[in-house]
Structure formats: structure tokens, C-alpha cells
Design a protein around this motif. Structure first.
Motif, short mmCIF file in Angstrom:
data_model
loop_
_atom_site.label_atom_id
_atom_site.label_comp_id
_atom_site.label_asym_id
_atom_site.label_seq_id
_atom_site.Cartn_x
_atom_site.Cartn_y
_atom_site.Cartn_z
N VAL A 68 24.65 29.37 -62.46
CA VAL A 68 24.77 27.93 -62.23
C VAL A 68 23.36 27.38 -62.08
CG1 VAL A 68 25.60 26.15 -60.62
CG2 VAL A 68 27.02 28.15 -61.11
N MET A 69 23.06 26.29 -62.81
CA MET A 69 21.73 25.68 -62.73
C MET A 69 21.40 25.33 -61.28
SD MET A 69 18.94 24.58 -64.02
CE MET A 69 17.68 23.47 -63.42
N ARG A 70 20.20 25.67 -60.87
CA ARG A 70 19.75 25.40 -59.50
C ARG A 70 19.54 23.90 -59.29
NH1 ARG A 70 17.51 28.87 -56.61
NH2 ARG A 70 16.90 30.17 -58.37
N GLY A 71 19.83 23.40 -58.10
CA GLY A 71 19.56 21.98 -57.83
C GLY A 71 20.09 21.59 -56.46
N GLY A 72 19.49 20.57 -55.88
CA GLY A 72 19.91 20.06 -54.58
C GLY A 72 20.95 18.97 -54.75
N GLY A 73 21.75 18.78 -53.71
CA GLY A 73 22.76 17.73 -53.78
C GLY A 73 23.20 17.32 -52.38
N ALA A 74 24.10 16.33 -52.36
CA ALA A 74 24.67 15.87 -51.09
C ALA A 74 26.13 15.54 -51.32
CB ALA A 74 23.92 14.64 -50.59
N ARG A 90 29.13 15.03 -43.67
CA ARG A 90 28.28 14.80 -44.86
C ARG A 90 27.06 15.69 -44.76
NH1 ARG A 90 27.08 8.83 -44.96
NH2 ARG A 90 27.96 8.45 -47.00
N VAL A 91 26.82 16.41 -45.83
CA VAL A 91 25.77 17.43 -45.80
C VAL A 91 24.93 17.41 -47.07
CG1 VAL A 91 26.95 19.05 -44.24
CG2 VAL A 91 27.44 19.12 -46.70
N ALA A 92 23.73 17.96 -46.96
CA ALA A 92 22.87 18.17 -48.13
C ALA A 92 22.51 19.64 -48.20
CB ALA A 92 21.60 17.33 -48.02
N GLY A 93 22.29 20.14 -49.41
CA GLY A 93 21.91 21.54 -49.57
C GLY A 93 21.65 21.88 -51.02
N GLN A 94 21.34 23.14 -51.26
CA GLN A 94 21.09 23.62 -52.64
C GLN A 94 22.42 24.08 -53.22
OE1 GLN A 94 18.21 23.74 -54.57
NE2 GLN A 94 17.43 22.37 -52.99
N PHE A 95 23.20 23.16 -53.75
CA PHE A 95 24.55 23.49 -54.23
C PHE A 95 24.56 23.93 -55.68
CE2 PHE A 95 25.25 20.07 -50.97
CZ PHE A 95 25.69 20.92 -49.98
N GLY A 96 23.51 23.60 -56.42
CA GLY A 96 23.50 23.87 -57.86
C GLY A 96 24.27 22.78 -58.59
N TRP A 97 24.27 22.91 -59.94
CA TRP A 97 24.95 21.90 -60.76
C TRP A 97 26.43 22.25 -60.88
CZ3 TRP A 97 21.55 20.23 -65.54
CH2 TRP A 97 20.40 19.59 -65.06
N GLN A 98 27.17 21.98 -59.79
CA GLN A 98 28.62 22.19 -59.80
C GLN A 98 29.24 21.16 -58.86
OE1 GLN A 98 29.51 26.13 -58.33
NE2 GLN A 98 27.93 26.04 -56.76
N GLU A 99 30.51 20.84 -59.16
CA GLU A 99 31.16 19.78 -58.39
C GLU A 99 31.59 20.24 -56.99
OE1 GLU A 99 33.37 16.87 -61.35
OE2 GLU A 99 33.89 18.96 -61.75
N TYR A 100 31.92 21.51 -56.86
CA TYR A 100 32.34 22.06 -55.56
C TYR A 100 31.55 23.33 -55.30
CZ TYR A 100 36.16 18.82 -56.28
OH TYR A 100 36.88 17.69 -56.50
N ALA A 101 31.06 23.46 -54.08
CA ALA A 101 30.23 24.63 -53.77
C ALA A 101 30.66 25.25 -52.45
CB ALA A 101 28.76 24.23 -53.70
N LEU A 102 30.63 26.57 -52.42
CA LEU A 102 30.87 27.32 -51.18
C LEU A 102 29.52 27.42 -50.47
CD1 LEU A 102 33.16 29.00 -49.79
CD2 LEU A 102 32.21 31.00 -50.98
N PRO A 105 26.99 27.15 -43.23
CA PRO A 105 26.49 26.03 -42.43
C PRO A 105 24.99 26.08 -42.16
CG PRO A 105 28.53 26.84 -41.53
CD PRO A 105 28.19 27.77 -42.64
N GLU A 106 24.44 27.29 -41.95
CA GLU A 106 23.01 27.37 -41.60
C GLU A 106 22.11 26.98 -42.76
OE1 GLU A 106 25.22 29.80 -41.53
OE2 GLU A 106 24.42 31.73 -42.22
N HIS A 107 22.66 26.88 -43.97
CA HIS A 107 21.84 26.46 -45.12
C HIS A 107 21.97 24.98 -45.42
CE1 HIS A 107 22.19 30.89 -46.63
NE2 HIS A 107 21.25 30.73 -45.71
N LEU A 108 22.71 24.25 -44.57
CA LEU A 108 22.98 22.84 -44.86
C LEU A 108 22.31 21.92 -43.85
CD1 LEU A 108 26.80 23.12 -45.66
CD2 LEU A 108 24.88 23.20 -47.25
N ALA A 109 21.95 20.73 -44.31
CA ALA A 109 21.44 19.70 -43.39
C ALA A 109 22.57 18.68 -43.19
CB ALA A 109 20.22 19.00 -43.98
#
Ligand SMILES: NC(=O)c1ccc[n+]([C@@H]2O[C@H](COP(=O)([O-])OP(=O)(O)OC[C@H]3O[C@@H](n4cnc5c(N)ncnc54)[C@H](OP(=O)(O)O)[C@@H]3O)[C@@H](O)[C@H]2O)c1
Length: 333
Positions: A68-74, A90-102, A105-109
Motif C-alpha cells: 500500500v502506498m505510504r502516506g499520512g491521513g486523517a 478523530r485521529v491522524a496517522g500514517q494510514f497509507g493510500w487506503q480508505e480503511y486502515a487498522l 492507538p500509540e501510533h495515532l494523534a
């Protein structure tokens, strides 16, 4: 419900192409113990993605074909097996280019509930933090300094220039096109702007910075960096944030020929990676949020609608089609 994803399909040659990615559809992940599922509503487009696709950056894990292409999202937590992050957070993190991500919590803002997600991705996101730490930690602005910013109408440059103004500096921006330059001066409060596509940058820098540049905040590298190096004031600081003019080059890259002026001007040139400041992100975010809520910091987002347009949006970023932060908004399929 399906999960659309963009996978890396080819290493880019020159400018990124849509065929460098492959769109696939799979199942939405399920939350496991201690994890959450996030519906990603906004995707951040970053010039560094070009280097990630080629595994040129050593500060992120390599990408293989089919990843999955790397990328940040919210976005928003839609399923939770974590007491820390209930559904609806509501969170931000490195989810990649996908609509739903697993996600863990410690990796999310966790994002402020009363601000638009797009704001959290721009002025309060990675590019805002890059501007904050690059300018304050490396640039060390002092009242009365002359600050030159390249890529000034982009996500990082537009915030860096305003932070310099807030710190009491005189700020000159360099950007492509009259509309961007007008925005810098008339809406963001820059003292002057240079349109590098229509004006002679060398002449304009000399005219607008007659006593020299105390801080050069560089987002582009190349010839503009060389011009800045030739016009440094004594004890200047050159902040190497980015070098977008070189990211799509395939041949040999020219070096800055005026680097020796660092000696004559007793100046310093320093690069940085914002991720190294992760332990201080909360500090940077709260300072930026205070400026934003006080009405001293303006920001813009260029939002492209539709998950399927992510590759197109990355190409548009390199063509300078963004004012402020380039984002893609996932429209429900
Ligand atoms: N060091 C770090 O940790 C860090 C973190 C984030 C970003 N960065 C770097 O900061 C820079 C800005 O990133 P951003 O996310 O804020 O992007 P951005 O500035 O919002 O967007 C990129 C802008 O670059 C300009 N551009 C494109 N090709 C160019 C060229 N050949 N010469 C001059 N300008 C060109 C375009 O504006 P014009 O219309 O004005 O040409 C475009 O809008 C990038 O170099 C990025 O890699 C570094």
C-alpha cells in the motif's frame, strides 16, 4: 463495505505517472485486541512521496511492489477494541493510500474535535510542524532579520513565512505565479514576493534584500538556493527543508556553486527531518494552535475530491497546482 487501496506498481522515472500505482479493492479490516479501524477522510500529498516510491529516504521503511502506498491521513475511528480510542474519535496517522486502515492507538494523534480535519492536516499537521521546528530550531529568527522563503505559497513555506513575520522578521517569499505572490503579500502579510516563473530571481533578491538574507528557508534547492547563498548576511542561517526542484531529475544534479559564501559570511547551512522532532510534536502543535486561534496564522488547503484521484493529486503537487496544503478528500464510494 469495500476497502479501496492504491498499491505501488512501478518505481517512478521522472515525474510520477498514474500507472506507477494500481487500484485494488479488498475487505475492510476488522479491529483486533488493542487496535482500531480508521475511516480515512483526508489524505496528505507530500513531495517526499516521490522519494519514498524509490526507497531513496532512509528515515522510512522501504516500499516493495504491491505494498500500500505510504502516506499520512486523517479520519475517524469506526471500530474499536481499545479503551483509549472510542468510536468517533478523530485521529491522524500514517494510514497509507487506503480508505480503511487498522491502527494501533500509540501510533495515532488525537485531533481537536472543533477544528476541520483539513486544518489538522495542514497548519497543525506535519507541514505546519516542519515550518515550526525548521524556522525556530534551525533558523533561530530574531526581530529585524530578513527572511527569504522559497516554495512560499506551499504548505510548509506559507506557514514558515508567517511564523517569521510573527517573530518580528521582514519576510520575502518566492513562488510560481502572480496569484500565489499576491496571496503571500495581501493575505499572509509577507513584505514582498518574487514570482520565479516571471521575474529574474537574482535581481529581485538583491533589490528586496539589500543588506543580505539572515535566514533562507529552502524548500526547492537548485538555482534558487545558489542565488540565496550568494546573498547571505553575516552569520546567516540556511535551513535546508526540501529541494523539490531536484526530486524528478534523472540525470546528474548540479551542486550549489556558491556554498563558499558560507565561509565569508560565517554562515551555517543545516538540514533536518521533521520526524526527528516527534517527541516535541505536542509542543509544536500547541504553539501553532495558539497562533491559529489568536487569528495570527492563515492557511489554505487545495482539496481534490475523490480517493481515486490520489495519483493525479500527487502529480498536480509537482506542477504547483496547490495553494497551501494539497489534500485529497475521500468521497464515499
Ligand atoms: N525536512 C522535512 O522533514 C520536510 C517535511 C515536509 C516537507 N519537506 C519539504 O518541504 C518542501 C515543501 O513541501 P510541502 O509539502 O509544503 O509542499 P508544497 O510546498 O505545498 O508543494 C510543493 C510546491 O513546490 C513548488 N515546486 C514544484 N516544482 C518546483 C520546482 N522545480 N522549483 C521550485 N518550486 C517547485 C510548487 O509551487 P510553485 O507554484 O511555487 O512552483 C508546489 O506547489 C518539499 O521540498 C518537501 O520535500 C521537508
Amino acid at each position: 463495505m469495500k476497502n479501496r487501496q492504491f498499491l505501488l506498481n512501478a518505481r517512478p522515472e521522472g515525474l510520477v505517472k498514474t500507472s506507477d500505482f494500481r487500484l485494488v479493492e479488498g475487505a475492510v479490516p476488522e479491529a483486533q485486541d488493542g487496535t482500531v479501524v480508521v475511516r480515512v477522510d483526508y489524505f496528505s500529498l507530500d513531495p517526499a512521496m516521490r522519494g519514498w516510491m524509490e526507497n531513496r529516504a532512509d528515515y522510512v521503511a522501504p516500499l516493495a511492489f504491491g505494498d500500500v502506498m505510504r502516506g499520512g491521513g486523517a479520519g475517524e475511528v469506526i471500530a474499536s477494541r481499545s479503551a483509549q480510542l472510542p468510536i468517533g474519535t478523530r485521529v491522524a496517522g500514517q494510514f497509507g493510500w487506503q480508505e480503511y486502515a487498522l491502527a494501533q492507538p500509540e501510533h495515532l494523534a488525537v485531533l481537536p474535535a472543533d477544528l476541520p480535519l483539513a486544518t489538522s492536516m495542514s497548519v497543525l499537521g506535519i507541514t505546519g510542524l516542519t515550518a515550526w521546528f525548521g524556522l525556530h530550531d534551525i533558523g533561530q529568527p530574531k526581530p529585524g532579520n530578513t527572511v527569504l522563503v522559497s516554495g512560499a505559497a506551499g504548505a510548509t513555506g506559507s506557514i514558515a513565512g508567517q511564523l517569521a513575520r510573527i517573530a518580528g522578521c521582514r519576510v520575502v517569499g518566492i513562488a510560481g505565479g502572480a496569484r500565489k505572490c499576491e496571496w503571500l503579500v495581501h493575505e499572509l502579510g509577507f513584505d514582498a514576493a518574487i514570482d520565479y516563473k516571471a521575474q529574474d530571481v537574482k535581481t529581485e533578491v538583491r533589490r528586496l534584500c539589500p543588506a543580505g538574507i539572515d535566514i533562507y528557508f529552502d524548500n526547492v534547492g537548485g538555482e534558487i538556493l545558489d542565488i540565496a547563498l550568494a546573498n547571505l548576511a553575516m552569520n546567516a542561517r540556511v535551513v535546508i527543508c526540501g529541494g523539490i526542484s531536484r526530486y524528478n531529475e534523472t540525470g546528474e544534479l548540479p551542486g550549489p556553486k556558491n556554498y563558499f559564501n558560507l565561509v565569508f559570511r560565517r554562515a551555517r547551512m543545516e538540514g533536518f527531518i521533521v520526524l526527528d522532532y516527534a517527541p516535541r510534536f505536542a509542543e509544536g502543535r500547541s504553539a501553532l494552535e495558539a497562533e491559529l486561534r489568536a487569528g495570527r496564522l492563515r492557511h489554505a488547503e487545495t482539496v481534490i475530491e475523490g480517493f481515486e484521484r490520489l495519483p493525479e493529486a500527487l502529480i498536480a503537487l509537482f506542477r504547483g497546482e496547490n495553494l497551501g496544503k494539497m489534500l485529497v478528500h475521500r468521497q464515499p464510494a
